[in-house]
Write an enzyme that holds these catalytic residues in place. Structure first.
Site, PDB file in Angstrom:
ATOM      1  N   TYR A  55     -15.180 -39.277  10.780  1.00 31.96           N
ATOM      2  CA  TYR A  55     -14.060 -39.357   9.794  1.00 31.96           C
ATOM      3  C   TYR A  55     -14.174 -40.623   8.866  1.00 31.96           C
ATOM      4  CZ  TYR A  55     -11.518 -36.221  12.939  1.00 31.96           C
ATOM      5  OH  TYR A  55     -11.067 -35.085  13.580  1.00 31.96           O
ATOM      6  N   LEU A 217       0.257 -27.513  11.170  1.00 28.72           N
ATOM      7  CA  LEU A 217       0.527 -26.981   9.855  1.00 28.72           C
ATOM      8  C   LEU A 217      -0.185 -26.108   9.171  1.00 28.72           C
ATOM      9  CD1 LEU A 217       2.605 -30.052   8.785  1.00 28.72           C
ATOM     10  CD2 LEU A 217       3.446 -28.314  10.108  1.00 28.72           C
ATOM     11  N   GLY A 220      -1.567 -27.193   5.639  1.00 30.02           N
ATOM     12  CA  GLY A 220      -0.567 -27.174   4.556  1.00 30.02           C
ATOM     13  C   GLY A 220       0.179 -26.096   4.400  1.00 30.02           C
TER      14      GLY A 220
END
Length: 349
Positions: A55, A217, A220
């Site tokens: 990351y 989610l 998005g």
């Protein structure tokens, strides 16, 4: 905030975990914003923080480590991962050649180096294999991780985005060779991506593995930002999965948007936001230990933390099943394409 036992480890973790993929250059999140979000999550009862060496090229680990300064480390379960090359993970397909070929994967050479680097950036007590490595025998990876665990450098090991078959093979090798076994699995899971209900979740329960799901989610699609009239942008999850640029919109995207709109209406009818219903759906599955939320802003974090205690009724779950059937996914994510021949396990079994 709810707390669950992480597999057979005896460790208690929150039902929502803080994912830090957006910390650093990839999500354009500053150090001050990172520190504020980490502290806000801890204040809300989150005690599991997930990061990875890939990351933002290791910057996420550094930011998390600095954000935890002054925090009682006994209050935090900190997880990181290896396997992907360091650098811009949205350009994985372009990262080739001598500069990266031995700075990734599941070999003993890279695992030991990656662990030492992660320990330098933060004090970690769990370690996960970010993706399966088809070029390396799983025994090689487990053997190296076992030695590091016995040396006291890591406490627990886990896997991320393994198929059910790969999970079984790893458990078999651990038992047969008397090596440390994966205590956790970290798969993608959301209302729109339910393929793991068919085989991965039942396999995790069979072996007593904790399950830390990512992308609750659906990149998005379940956040409400892709409402009618808006453009569908290529998500970072799509770029990561493919390792190369993709068209910004596909027929699968259209189906996702259609399903998300039906879910949005269903959530409103039941007096909650789509985000709240989506997170409650994931954390409500009996095989799921914790859902990783990956906020980029404090506003996103606050909206997701507010969903920690919601429980969905059986009637509402049945209506969700009518929109996206159990054990099915609108588009496979990474390795979890669903075999149509498999009988779906169902989310409440």
């Amino acid at each position: 905030m709810q707390y669950r036992t992480l597999g057979r480890t005896g460790v208690q973790v929150s039902s929502l975990a803080l994912g830090t993929m957006n910390f650093g250059s990839f999500g354009s999140t500053t150090e001050a914003e990172t520190t504020a979000m980490v502290r806000r999550a801890l204040d809300a009862g989150v005690n599991l923080i997930d990061t990875a060496d890939a990351y933002s090229g290791g910057v996420s680990e550094e930011l998390v480590g600095r954000a935890l300064k002054g925090v009682d480390r006994d209050e935090v379960v900190l997880a990181t991962k290896f396997r992907l090359p360091l650098g811009d993970i949205s350009r994985l397909g372009e990262m080739k050649g001598p500069a990266v070929m031995n700075r990734q994967g599941g070999s003993r050479r890279w695992i030991v180096k990656a662990v030492e680097d992660s320990l330098r950036r933060l004090d970690t007590d769990r370690y996960q294999m970010h993706r399966p490595d088809p070029t390396t025998d799983i025994e090689e990876s487990l053997s190296a991780l076992t030695d590091l665990q016995r040396a006291g450098k890591i406490l627990y090991i886990g896997a991320s985005t393994f198929s059910a078959a790969e999970m079984v093979e790893a458990q078999w090798v651990s038992e047969r060779r008397r090596l440390a076994r994966f205590a956790t699995e970290q798969p993608p899971y959301s209302i729109l991506v339910r393929g793991i209900e068919a085989d991965v979740l039942p396999t995790a329960r069979k072996y007593g593995m904790g399950v830390l799901t990512w992308s609750p989610l659906a990149s998005g699609f379940l956040s409400g930002k892709y409402r009618p009239g808006g453009a569908v942008e290529q998500s970072y999850r799509d770029r990561l999965a493919a390792g190369r640029p993709m068209p910004p919109a596909t027929a699968d995207d259209a189906r996702k948007r259609e399903a998300a709109e039906q879910l949005y209406t269903l959530a409103e009818e039941n007096g909650m936001s789509l985000v709240e219903m989506s997170l409650a759906f994931v954390t409500g599955h009996p095989a799921v230990t914790s859902a990783l939320i990956g906020p980029r802003t404090m506003e996103q974090l606050d909206a997701q933390l507010a969903c920690g205690d919601r429980v969905l009724s059986g009637e509402l779950l049945d209506r969700i099943d009518e929109i996206v059937a159990p054990g099915r996914t609108i588009r496979p994510a990474d390795a979890h394409a669903v075999n149509p021949a498999l009988e779906p396990a169902g989310r409440r079994r």
